[in-house]
Motif scaffolding. Structure first.
Motif, PDB file in Angstrom:
ATOM      1  N   ALA A 200     -13.511  -5.959   6.456  1.00 58.78           N
ATOM      2  CA  ALA A 200     -13.119  -5.407   7.766  1.00 58.78           C
ATOM      3  C   ALA A 200     -11.644  -4.997   7.816  1.00 58.78           C
ATOM      4  CB  ALA A 200     -13.424  -6.411   8.871  1.00 58.78           C
ATOM      5  N   HIS A 201     -10.798  -5.785   7.177  1.00 56.55           N
ATOM      6  CA  HIS A 201      -9.363  -5.484   7.274  1.00 56.55           C
ATOM      7  C   HIS A 201      -8.763  -5.087   5.935  1.00 56.55           C
ATOM      8  CE1 HIS A 201      -9.191  -6.923  11.447  1.00 56.55           C
ATOM      9  NE2 HIS A 201     -10.185  -7.674  11.044  1.00 56.55           N
ATOM     10  N   SER A 202      -9.618  -4.709   4.999  1.00 57.97           N
ATOM     11  CA  SER A 202      -9.141  -4.373   3.658  1.00 57.97           C
ATOM     12  C   SER A 202      -8.973  -2.865   3.510  1.00 57.97           C
ATOM     13  CB  SER A 202     -10.148  -4.836   2.614  1.00 57.97           C
ATOM     14  OG  SER A 202     -11.271  -3.978   2.650  1.00 57.97           O
ATOM     15  N   ASP A 203      -8.508  -2.463   2.338  1.00 59.01           N
ATOM     16  CA  ASP A 203      -8.387  -1.035   2.038  1.00 59.01           C
ATOM     17  C   ASP A 203      -9.629  -0.537   1.313  1.00 59.01           C
ATOM     18  OD1 ASP A 203      -6.008  -0.428   3.100  1.00 59.01           O
ATOM     19  OD2 ASP A 203      -4.842  -0.874   1.283  1.00 59.01           O
ATOM     20  N   HIS A 204     -10.806  -1.015   1.702  1.00 58.09           N
ATOM     21  CA  HIS A 204     -12.053  -0.715   1.027  1.00 58.09           C
ATOM     22  C   HIS A 204     -12.042   0.627   0.309  1.00 58.09           C
ATOM     23  CE1 HIS A 204     -12.074  -0.033   5.401  1.00 58.09           C
ATOM     24  NE2 HIS A 204     -12.485   1.179   5.091  1.00 58.09           N
TER      25      HIS A 204
END
Ligand code: PLZ
Length: 453
Positions: free
Chosen positions: A449-453
């Motif tokens: 959710a808060h990553s740089d996927h």
């Protein structure tokens, strides 16, 4: 003393998530090479795996991986894959005869399916049905019937609509990519109206309907409208449930205009939303109702059902097709409908909702990237936004879907903005599998959710 909790087995398929290789495994990778050389690049696939067996809530691939099925082949195998009564009836039928063409020499199965459709669809009025092969074909035929009956041409559709990939239904479908891009020109006399989309427009059903109605009056003219066609819950568009009152207002408008109100229940029909048909949630009675997908447990079948005077207004021979209502699909439909009735799959759909919605709401609270949890029954979705901008986040949606696939859960995406993760489990899925799928979905949100996927 040890307590053995035995995992249920359906059709020799253990109802258990079990990965023996990464997804895709080596055998799937080999097949994928052949697929690329043999199959048109225009045909997509959500997962690069190849299936050997499936039952209940599990899909088994060529590498021996057992994945949890949260897609049902896009809302088709509601009774589960190769459901017992579907298989028995299809085997009996395939041994007797495979095809005669109902337009040449008739058979009882076709009539029986039409009787079932007439009985199960909303409304107590006299009804008739006609059978086809695909959802798109049935939508086209519903429009043909409405035009013949009204002797008018205009067809009203809505934003976010999906009605198929044939020429007429591409024109009726809203989203350009991948469905319409470079495939025009499209059929004329299709008018698109705004859909009630509570999470986005904040309008009541009555307010949203008033806007659509005023535009129909100004841009088409009530007396020119042959049909108003709408999905009671927009499927491919992102499981958009219109605000209460929107659908009834459109039905009233159609009735007053003497236009035909057509519910496209291809995705929502046959117990999926916790009723036989999604129209029932607001007590609306469509003039025509289009069904496919869940009707026949995986065999290709579709139907148009509606008021006898409308369905019978078409000249003899005006409706048909070589395979429409073929005997194997009719046998499958009768097995599928019997299973839904005996196993009370309406209640199962509601149970699935009661397990999924609270858990997804928790995930929404924890992750901060879910703007809406919505749907009915076993047709549930989350709409995903960027945590900072609150804008639709299709990249994150894709990344979470990929995470689920890699961890053995088949999930689908949807939505005009590509930011909807949707769940359409078989209605016969076990609670254990459902909860395990939700655990994996939760883990995907926690990681990405808060990553740089
Ligand atoms: N109407 C409401 O959902 C099919 C399409 C998948 P067919 N939806 C899945 C894809 O990418 O092709 C659908 C639907 C609604 C009509 C259809 C069309 O049904 O059986 O695929 O023609």
């Amino acid at each position: 003393m040890t307590i053995e909790t035995s995992t249920p087995v359906i059709n020799d398929v253990r109802q258990e998530l079990h990965l023996t290789t990464p997804i895709p495994g080596p055998m799937s990778i080999e097949l994928q090479k052949r697929r690329v050389d043999a199959v048109s690049a225009g045909v997509g696939a959500t997962l690069p795996i190849f299936v050997t067996k499936a039952a209940g809530g599990i899909v088994v691939d060529v590498d021996g991986n057992s994945l949890i099925d949260m897609g049902s082949g896009i809302a088709v195998t509601s009774v589960g894959n190769s459901a017992t009564e579907v298989v028995e009836r299809v085997i009996a039928q395939v041994q007797n005869f495979t095809h005669t063409c109902f337009m040449v020499t008739q058979y009882e199965g076709y009539v029986e399916v039409c009787e079932a459709l007439n009985r199960l669809t909303p409304g107590q009025h006299a009804k008739r049905s006609a059978l086809f092969n695909t959802g798109a074909e049935a939508v086209e035929n519903a429009v043909k019937v409405a035009r013949a009956y009204t002797q008018r041409q205009a067809v009203v559709v809505f934003e976010h609509a999906y009605h198929g990939r044939t020429n007429l239904t591409m024109g009726m479908t809203a989203k350009v990519m991948p469905y319409k891009h470079s495939f025009g020109p499209f059929a004329p006399e299709i008018y698109r109206m705004p859909l009630s989309y509570p999470a986005h427009d904040g309008l009541s059903g009555a307010e949203a309907a008033a806007i659509a109605i005023s535009r129909m009056d100004k841009e088409i003219g009530a007396e020119n409208i042959a049909a108003i066609v709408i999905e009671p819950i927009a499927g491919e568009g992102g499981f958009i449930v219109p605000a209460l009152g929107f659908l009834p207002a459109l039905v009233k408008y159609a009735n007053d205009a003497k236009a035909v109100f057509i519910a496209d229940e291809v995705q929502t029909g046959f117990c999926r939303t916790g009723n036989w048909f999604a129209s029932e949630h607001e007590g609306i009675v469509p003039d025509l109702i289009v069904t496919a997908k869940g009707i026949a447990g995986g065999l290709p079948l579709a139907g148009v059902t509606g008021r006898a005077e409308i369905m019978d207004s078409v000249h003899a021979g005006g409706l048909g097709g070589t395979y429409g209502g073929n005997p194997l699909s009719c046998a499958a439909a009768l097995g599928s409908i019997a299973t839904m009735e005996k196993e009370n799959l309406i209640a199962k759909a509601l149970h699935i909702e009661s397990v999924m919605v609270p858990r997804l709401t928790e995930i929404a609270d924890e992750s901060g990237v879910i703007a809406d949890v919505r749907g009915r029954g076993a047709m549930i979705a989350v709409e995903i936004v960027n945590h900072a901008t609150r804008k639709p986040d299709s990249a994150l949606t894709g990344a979470i879907a990929k995470y689920c696939h890699a961890h053995g859960v088949i999930v689908l995406t949807a939505g005009t903005y590509g930011n909807v993760l949707r769940f359409l489990p078989p209605l016969v899925i076990s609670d254990d599998l459902l909860n395990q799928a939700l655990d994996i979905i939760a883990a995907g949100f926690a990681e990405l959710a808060h990553s740089d996927h």
